[in-house]
Design an enzyme around this catalytic site. Structure first.
Site, PDB file in Angstrom:
ATOM      1  N   ASP A  67     -10.141  -4.975  24.115  1.00  0.00           N
ATOM      2  CA  ASP A  67     -11.342  -5.334  23.351  1.00  0.00           C
ATOM      3  C   ASP A  67     -11.436  -6.856  23.429  1.00  0.00           C
ATOM      4  OD1 ASP A  67     -13.137  -6.155  21.423  1.00  0.00           O
ATOM      5  OD2 ASP A  67     -12.514  -4.672  19.943  1.00  0.00           O
TER       6      ASP A  67
ATOM      7  N   ARG B  55     -32.207   7.664  29.897  1.00  0.00           N
ATOM      8  CA  ARG B  55     -30.823   7.904  29.451  1.00  0.00           C
ATOM      9  C   ARG B  55     -29.849   7.692  30.613  1.00  0.00           C
ATOM     10  NH1 ARG B  55     -28.904  12.895  29.305  1.00  0.00           N
ATOM     11  NH2 ARG B  55     -30.658  13.881  28.275  1.00  0.00           N
TER      12      ARG B  55
ATOM     13  N   TYR C 117      -9.543  -4.473  14.767  1.00  0.00           N
ATOM     14  CA  TYR C 117     -10.800  -4.420  14.029  1.00  0.00           C
ATOM     15  C   TYR C 117     -10.830  -3.115  13.218  1.00  0.00           C
ATOM     16  CZ  TYR C 117     -15.702  -3.399  13.208  1.00  0.00           C
ATOM     17  OH  TYR C 117     -16.876  -3.041  12.620  1.00  0.00           O
TER      18      TYR C 117
ATOM     19  N   LYS D 170     -21.851  -9.512  19.215  1.00  0.00           N
ATOM     20  CA  LYS D 170     -21.264 -10.792  18.823  1.00  0.00           C
ATOM     21  C   LYS D 170     -21.675 -11.897  19.805  1.00  0.00           C
ATOM     22  CE  LYS D 170     -19.200  -8.333  15.651  1.00  0.00           C
ATOM     23  NZ  LYS D 170     -19.068  -7.013  16.156  1.00  0.00           N
TER      24      LYS D 170
HETATM   25  N1  PLP Z   1     -14.417  -4.920  18.229  1.00  0.00           N
HETATM   26  C1  PLP Z   1     -14.332  -6.010  17.473  1.00  0.00           C
HETATM   27  C2  PLP Z   1     -13.208  -6.977  17.663  1.00  0.00           C
HETATM   28  C3  PLP Z   1     -15.283  -6.243  16.479  1.00  0.00           C
HETATM   29  O1  PLP Z   1     -15.180  -7.305  15.694  1.00  0.00           O
HETATM   30  C4  PLP Z   1     -16.340  -5.307  16.323  1.00  0.00           C
HETATM   31  C5  PLP Z   1     -17.355  -5.500  15.285  1.00  0.00           C
HETATM   32  O2  PLP Z   1     -17.198  -6.279  14.350  1.00  0.00           O
HETATM   33  C6  PLP Z   1     -16.382  -4.188  17.149  1.00  0.00           C
HETATM   34  C7  PLP Z   1     -15.410  -4.030  18.096  1.00  0.00           C
HETATM   35  C8  PLP Z   1     -17.446  -3.146  16.961  1.00  0.00           C
HETATM   36  O3  PLP Z   1     -18.658  -3.599  17.450  1.00  0.00           O
HETATM   37  P1  PLP Z   1     -20.086  -3.080  16.926  1.00  0.00           P
HETATM   38  O4  PLP Z   1     -20.195  -3.550  15.512  1.00  0.00           O
HETATM   39  O5  PLP Z   1     -21.042  -3.729  17.847  1.00  0.00           O
HETATM   40  O6  PLP Z   1     -20.090  -1.607  17.004  1.00  0.00           O
END
Ligand code: PLP
Length: 905
Positions: free
Chosen positions: A200, A73, A125, A225
């Site tokens: 992000d 961890r 998102y 992604k």
């Molecule tokens: N930020 C963006 C722009 C995303 O498209 C996503 C997921 O689609 C996330 C954050 C969240 O990521 P995760 O699905 O890996 O938790």
């Protein structure tokens, strides 16, 4: 990319740890990004065996007391390699790998305290939006959503000492809006030096954009992604330069325990090696796709297009345009058809995979944002998002063009260049040229498979004769089919539409273009296969949200009936065959009076749909052996004791599907109403779970008898009445238990008498009259009668009638049933009917225990001989539709019976 952005593919000022043949004659150049990505090497963590790929340290603990690692961890060698590599490609001093993108944001947001203010974008998102909303309601954090395309929009919210975080996405997802990262970071720092600028970076990945270079304090990516690239893991990464911040982040991760597992670290490291090469291919293809859609005249959101308002700023932020784009079509249904028509593009949320994906954000990734809020933030419902993968771009474009064509969004140019596609004009309602082509094909198909017959079906309602209320507490109830029936008539049509008219439910009627139904949500059920126990909630939701006319909300019963009808129609559609027809329904049963009107409707709808989908068929009729007698309509059914012309398997199949419809209408039905509607006669029902033999059993040899059914026209609240009895049972257990036992004896006795073939009819009827009086008295004692029911009972008991009456169903209003012995004269009965009518009630002279489901066989008695000698003309009967719709409700049953030979269960 046609317009290379500055800095493309080059990472600056990074101290290279990887071996490089340096020489005094040729000064060392920094490696380019692709090389950095592919070269995983951490000089501080040399592998003891020189392994070429980083090993997976699949262990939770480490031996010893002063080693570098003690517990996974807190730290793990595989994760250290990954984090070192991520820091290297992100221009970062520190990197952390956690279990998902949302986990990364969670770690970052834990830096906030109650009272802190956050400024965030307005096209975030959906998951980010959800987590911020959670913090707002549970963590005392104030969140302002602003359009970040103009830095000035943030000014009024930036407050020194208050603003703790500014959360940015650029480009945004799915509208590809651009924020000027450097300018915003600079202005935030000037106005609120302690505020953290967080970006992000998921849409870009460190290959294309490294916001730490522009003054961001923290950057995170959903590594699910592009960083991983293969949709085979969930991960998030966080990078920063500040050592104190890094310590806090490490502390939070260790405290909450969401660091990435060793195996996933290994997978992610493997994915990252190909990041640059994947991204290059993906964004080059994305540019081709965006250009193609733009040329066709769609509104396309892609920062690589010269028309994009944020293009210039994006080129300052990033080294490429990325591989996500979105476009609108002007019509939500059209967008749905496009998405459904692609083959190569997978319908999926998420992005960043080597495979190309297509989605409707409002229905998928952004569905967690409330519809009104989506509208407020300018997220169009018809928006299609494309996430371009590494397939050959020629195939991708070809597949998309086919989908656009098939959906009717584009058409072949009428001009000189026959291979050119042009945008089809989409008239209001979304009709299109290709749909017309589909219809033509449909008509050709249906001409081949001629199904020009009307189906006329009917099913009875039910009355509870004995045991209502007590049944809830485990007592056996006796339910019988009532002579009042629901009728359904399906008439063929050939225009790719299906129509439903519910004449007794507020005269509701609606026509659906078959192609407009939400077929994307259907999992069809093979012929002969049973419907699963659970409803397909996705389809129910899709019908409710996308399949109903707008004004239907004012008519709740019609709405429920339409959903059940469309649901059955759609799941039964199998192998591309979509029957086009009109279905008209009429009911001689009062609706909502506790007489099973919904089950009789469900039975009619299920039967007609099963016949139209050719899932059931009628048995062949015997050849007539004699010339028909005009007084004999060829009605094979005499009573429920008579011949059973519809085979058991047909009844079972209908009952199965009727129960599905009942689930849509009632959630958790007992199965009694549909069984009575299909099988007719009477049955005994005992609920499971009370120590008695539970289940449903038909009462054999049941004799049909006359009943006066009186609708008090006082509506009641069944749930409240049932709850009242339960409360009484709790308050006076001995009294209520005694009543329940007595009602159980009544049911037992009624069941024995009704099924006793030896019992003389007058003895049966007087026994029933006594049981009726007794059962009613118990219901009064349970507190579920009503003054109107008592008034009806008194009126029927008075001289000269002397008849026995009880409430039926839940009581508290609703209906009463009065037993009519065979010797009661018609004029006496009519006087009673008139008396009840003038008191404001609605009496129906009917019977109990008659037939279940009926189907008019295709023969018209008037043409019987002709029809049988000229079989090919047998179906060519004049349509019943006009007369069916025009008949007065009192004449309907008589008229229906005269139409020909009815086959009954
Ligand atoms: N930020 C963006 C722009 C995303 O498209 C996503 C997921 O689609 C996330 C954050 C969240 O990521 P995760 O699905 O890996 O938790």
């Amino acid at each position: 990319m046609s317009h290379p952005a500055p800095n493309q593919g080059l990472i600056r000022d990074y101290e290279l740890p990887t071996p490089e043949p340096d020489s005094p004659f040729r000064p060392r150049k920094p490696y380019r990004f692709g090389t950095l990505c592919a070269t995983v090497d951490n000089p501080d963590q040399k592998d003891q065996y020189g392994s070429s790929s980083v090993p997976i340290y699949q262990t939770s603990t480490f031996k010893g007391v002063d080693g570098q690692y003690d517990y996974t961890r807190s730290g793990n060698p595989t994760r250290s390699h990954l984090e070192h590599h991520i820091a290297k490609i992100s221009s970062a001093g520190h990197a952390f790998a956690v279990s998902s993108g949302m986990a990364a944001l969670d770690v970052i947001l834990r830096l906030l305290k109650p009272g802190d203010e956050v400024i965030a974008g307005d096209d975030l998102y959906g998951g980010t939006n959800r987590l911020l909303t959670y913090l707002k309601t549970h963590g005392g954090v104030v969140v302002h959503h602003v359009d970040t395309t103009n830095p000035v929009n943030l000014h009024k919210y930036i407050k020194a000492g208050k603003t703790a975080m500014v959360l940015l996405e650029s480009p945004t997802n799915p509208l590809l809006k651009i924020a000027d990262l450097a300018t915003i970071a600079d202005q935030v720092k000037q106005r609120a030096p302690d505020a953290l600028v967080v970006v992000d970076n998921t849409m870009m990945s460190p290959y294309l954009q490294r916001p730490l270079e522009y003054g961001a304090d923290i950057v995170y990516d959903s590594a699910t992604k592009y960083l991983s690239g293969h949709h085979d893991l969930m991960a998030g990464v966080i990078t920063c330069n500040d050592d104190d911040l890094a310590k806090q982040i490490a502390f939070i991760i260790n405290s909450i325990g969401n660091a990435l597992t060793p195996f996933d670290c290994f997978l992610l490291l493997r994915g990252v090696k190909t990041l640059a090469i994947r991204m290059d291919r993906q964004q080059t293809s994305a540019m081709s796709v965006a250009t193609m859609l733009d040329r066709l005249g769609f509104k396309v959101h892609y920062p690589g297009l010269t028309s994009h308002p944020g293009r210039e700023i994006h080129e300052r932020n990033a080294d490429g345009y990325g591989a996500v784009l979105s476009f609108t079509t002007g019509d939500k249904a059209l967008s749905e058809r496009i998405v459904g028509a692609t083959r190569l593009w997978g319908i999926s949320v998420s992005f960043g995979c080597v495979n190309s994906l297509i989605s409707l954000p409002c229905v998928m990734s952004h569905a967690s944002i409330d519809a009104a809020l989506r509208a407020e933030r300018g997220l169009p419902e018809d928006l299609i998002r494309l996430c371009v993968g590494i397939e050959d771009p020629v195939d991708l474009i070809d597949d998309l063009e086919h989908a656009l064509l098939e959906a009717g969004a584009i058409t072949v140019s009428a001009g000189a260049d026959q291979h050119q596609f042009v945008r089809a004009t989409v008239p209001r309602g979304g009709a299109s040229i290709s749909r017309a082509v589909e219809k033509l094909a449909y008509n050709e198909h249906s001409a081949r498979k001629k199904e020009d017959r009307e189906w006329f079906v009917s099913a009875p309602g039910k009355v509870i004769l004995f045991g209502e209320h007590a049944v809830v507490h485990g007592v056996t109830a006796i339910a019988g089919a009532v002579g009042l029936r629901c009728y359904g008539l399906s008439s063929p049509r050939h225009d790719g539409k299906v129509a439903l008219s519910l004449m007794d439910l507020g005269n509701f009627s609606h026509e659906w273009v078959l192609d407009d139904l939400p077929w994307d949500a259907v999992t069809s059920i093979g012929v002969g296969d049973p419907h699963p126990d659970a409803l397909d909630q996705r389809l129910v939701d899709a019908i409710q949200q996308r399949g109903l006319p707008l004004n239907i909300d004012q008519n709740a019963q019609a709405k429920a009936a339409a959903v059940a009808f469309l649901y059955l129609y759609m799941v039964m559609t199998h192998g591309g065959e979509r029957p086009s027809f009109s279905f008209a329904v009429r009911s001689t049963l009062p609706v909502g009076a506790g007489l099973g009107s919904s089950a009789s409707f469900s039975t009619c709808a299920a039967t007609a749909l099963l016949l139209l989908h050719q899932r059931i068929s009628l048995p062949p009729l015997p050849e007539p052996s004699r010339t028909p007698d005009e007084h004999d309509p060829g009605h094979v059914h005499v009573s429920h004791e008579g011949r059973r012309a519809l085979p058991r398997q047909v009844a079972e199949e209908v009952n199965h599907w009727t129960f599905v419809a009942e689930k849509i209408l009632h959630g958790n039905p007992s199965g009694v109403d549909n069984s009575v509607a299909v099988y007719g006669g009477a049955l005994a029902y005992t609920r499971p779970g009370f120590g008695r033999k539970s289940g449903m059993e038909g009462i054999q040899g049941f004799k049909s008898f006359r009943f006066l059914l009186t609708d008090s026209r006082v509506s009641r609240d069944t749930k409240k009445l049932v709850a009242g009895v339960t409360a009484k049972k709790l308050a006076e257990p001995a009294v209520v238990e005694h009543i329940l036992d007595s009602i159980q004896s009544i049911s037992n006795e009624a069941r024995r008498a009704l099924g006793d073939a030896e019992l003389p009819r007058d003895a049966l009827l007087s026994a029933l009259a006594a049981l009726i009086r007794e059962n009613h008295a118990h219901l009064v004692a349970l507190g579920v009668s009503h003054p109107v029911l008592e008034a009806i009972r008194t009126q029927a008991a008075a001289e000269p009638y002397g008849l026995s009456t009880k409430l039926t169903g839940a009581g508290g209003g609703g209906c009463a049933v009065t037993l009519i012995p065979d010797d009661v004269k018609d004029d006496v009965l009519h006087a009673l009917v008139e008396g009840l009518t003038s008191s404001g009630y609605r009496p129906y002279l009917t019977s109990v225990g008659g037939s279940g489901l009926g189907v008019l066989s295709p023969y018209d008695p008037a043409n019987y001989a002709v029809a049988s000698s000229k079989r090919e003309d047998a179906d060519q009967q004049p349509s019943l539709r006009e007369a069916f719709e025009a008949k007065g409700i009192e004449e309907l049953t008589g008229w229906a019976e005269q139409r020909g030979r009815w086959l009954y269960v």
